[in-house]
Design a protein around this motif. Structure first.
Motif: not given
Length: 542
Positions: A160-164, A377-380, A384-385, A403-407
């Motif tokens: 589900x992490x591919x959707x904001x 890693x794959x979805x957040x 890329x699955x 991206x890590x910082x944003x998450x």
């Protein structure tokens, strides 16, 4: 709080817990189950953006709960997202006949994706006390805004992490408030009354969710039980990713036999640091075990009675802080490591090391945390699955750092200013097992110290208690050294309703019929004299 609340806030706001003493006219303790069928929940009933919701099912149920037959109305509802491509938030309520005029929301676990059982007890709840539904609480919970794949390992589907919006519902906790608001709306419809008090209880991810609701919506819940909370979710993920790298090195993985060797050696060295040999290490900070004492001759793996140098390095990495050499937006700088050298039970490998080394694709027999990292890693992170999680090094993330910082701003729920929660009358019980293999108790201790430092020790005592439970592991999984059971819900009720803070609580080992005092952190139970199976033989000391 012992009276009904009779005020709904105006349009555009959802009803937080009000303090009025007005009774609601024609209120009842019997739910109007059939009247809820097809009910539409307006978007204005929720403080966060949605496209409203709808009741999709109602049924009168009879279930055996805590040994008692309970009749209740089970309600299923869907809360619709703003983004049409995001999943609904699926939620259920259990509305008992003979309602006690209170409600309790359950948190989830792992990546969620399913609705928790509304008949369950609170985390570390005792087996000899009734669960909330048996106490006639209206109970409710949601799936946090997505549904896991039937093919996935339970609670380990991060797709589900591919959707904001789905990501924010889960990681930032947005789904919690939406679920709470919609559920209270339906409770009012069912009983013609608002609940006099609303509580939240959760462990692991649910423990993080418990802290989220206290941080973000201080008036929404009167009391919160947070057990073994993964509050700094991004920080822990980085730590898990580092350990996945370490354990995937050639000859570095200690298999189950070596894990048992380590566990037995730690217990032999540290079991009596609390004054008695009983299979429980009550003072893990005083356990100074050196894994090099298990070193194989010449450092090579020569069998089950020793650890090779690479295995010692893995064990040491597991129990040491992981500090990243860069800044992330949440401000966190490390994850403190797991207490594997402090008596954690190696007989539950799924939660810790696993039984096989991390690899690509990630084996389902690797540790839970390694699989959690792989999904993240794959979805957040990469979305890329097909991405190999072991290609990402948390020490040197390269192009993924932004991206890590944003998450981290979404996943690290590290606001320690709980004064608004306290000012609203909220009470928080914080629990963690000292032998937790999946979420480090050291991390929870760090959060508690921050809360106490900001609020001041005296002010903190008015709204928070933190207990480190000796020998308890993550969620009493498997065969823990101490299967913790404490009636925290009754303690929370007394604190909220009567202003009586927990006094000298006692926790029971539900597998071995023994008790220990629950000591307010940083105190721990030291054995003095008498029956080592009795809490009265121990004294909380520092």
């Amino acid at each position: 709080m012992s009276v009904l609340v009779g005020v709904l806030h105006g349009p555009g706001t959802a009803p937080d817990i009000a303090t009025t003493t007005a009774e609601v006219t024609h209120s009842t303790t019997v739910p109007r189950c059939a009247a809820l069928e097809g009910t539409k929940i307006p978007a204005s009933a929720m403080t966060l953006p949605t496209n409203g919701g709808r009741v999709v099912s109602t049924a009168v149920m009879t279930s055996l709960v805590s040994g008692e037959t309970v009749k209740y109305c089970q309600v299923g509802l869907a809360i619709h997202p703003v983004d049409a491509s995001a999943p609904d938030i699926k939620t259920k309520l259990a509305l008992p006949y003979g309602w006690n005029r209170k409600a309790l929301m359950f948190g989830g676990g792992g990546y969620n994706g399913t609705i928790p059982d509304l008949r369950q007890n609170v985390p570390f709840g005792p087996t000899d006390k009734p669960a909330p539904l048996a106490r006639r609480y209206a109970t409710f919970a949601g799936d946090s805004g997505h549904q896991e794949s039937p093919e996935a390992v339970p609670s380990l589907d991060g797709s589900f992490g591919v959707n904001d919006e789905a990501l924010a519902n889960f990681a930032a906790g947005d789904a919690l408030k939406k679920t709470r608001d919609a559920s209270v709306f339906l409770i009012r419809r069912a009983y013609r009354a608002n609940p006099a008090a609303v509580y939240f209880a959760g462990g692991s991810t649910g423990g993080r969710e418990a802290l989220v609701v206290a941080q973000r919506w201080p008036k929404a819940f009167n009391g919160v039980i947070s057990a073994y909370p993964a509050w700094n979710n991004l920080s822990e993920v980085l730590g898990l990713g580092y350990l996945a790298h370490v354990l995937s090195r050639p000859n570095a993985f200690p298999g189950p036999v070596k894990q048992t060797l380590l566990y037995d050696s730690v217990m032999h060295t540290c079991d009596d640091v609390d004054g008695v040999k009983d299979g429980v290490i009550s003072h893990p900070a005083a356990c100074h075990f050196d894994p090099h004492t298990l070193r194989c001759p010449r450092g090579a793996d020569t069998g089950p009675s020793c650890l090779s140098v690479p295995q010692i390095e893995s064990v040491t990495a597991m129990s040491s802080p992981f500090r990243w050499p860069y800044r992330i937006a949440s401000g966190e700088t490390q994850y403190p490591g797991f207490p594997f050298l402090s008596g954690a039970d190696m007989r539950t490998p799924f939660l810790g090391f696993g039984v096989t080394a991390p690899a690509d694709p990630m084996p389902v027999t690797s540790g839970y945390g390694m699989q959690y990292w792989d999904q993240w890693v794959k979805y957040f992170l990469t979305r890329d699955p097909h991405h190999n999680a072991l290609d990402i090094d948390p020490r040197r993330p390269g192009k993924w750092l932004d991206r890590i910082s944003h998450l981290s701003t979404i996943q690290d729920r590290n606001n320690v200013d709980l004064r608004p929660f306290a000012q609203a009358g909220g009470k928080l019980l914080l629990l963690h097992g000292a032998a937790d293999e999946l979420v480090s108790h050291r991390s929870t201790s760090d959060y508690y110290r921050r809360v106490r430092d900001l609020s001041g020790p005296d002010a903190a005592r008015t709204f928070i208690r933190y207990y480190l439970v000796p020998g308890a592991n993550h969620a009493n999984f498997g065969t823990p050294a101490f299967a913790a059971g404490w009636d925290s819900l009754s303690a929370l009720e007394r604190w909220v309703d009567k202003g009586q803070a927990p006094a000298h609580p006692v926790v029971t080992d539900q597998n071995h019929h023994r008790t220990r005092p629950l000591c307010v952190y940083p105190d721990w139970p030291m054995y003095r004299t008498g029956d080592p199976d009795s809490a009265s033989s121990f004294v909380c000391t520092r």
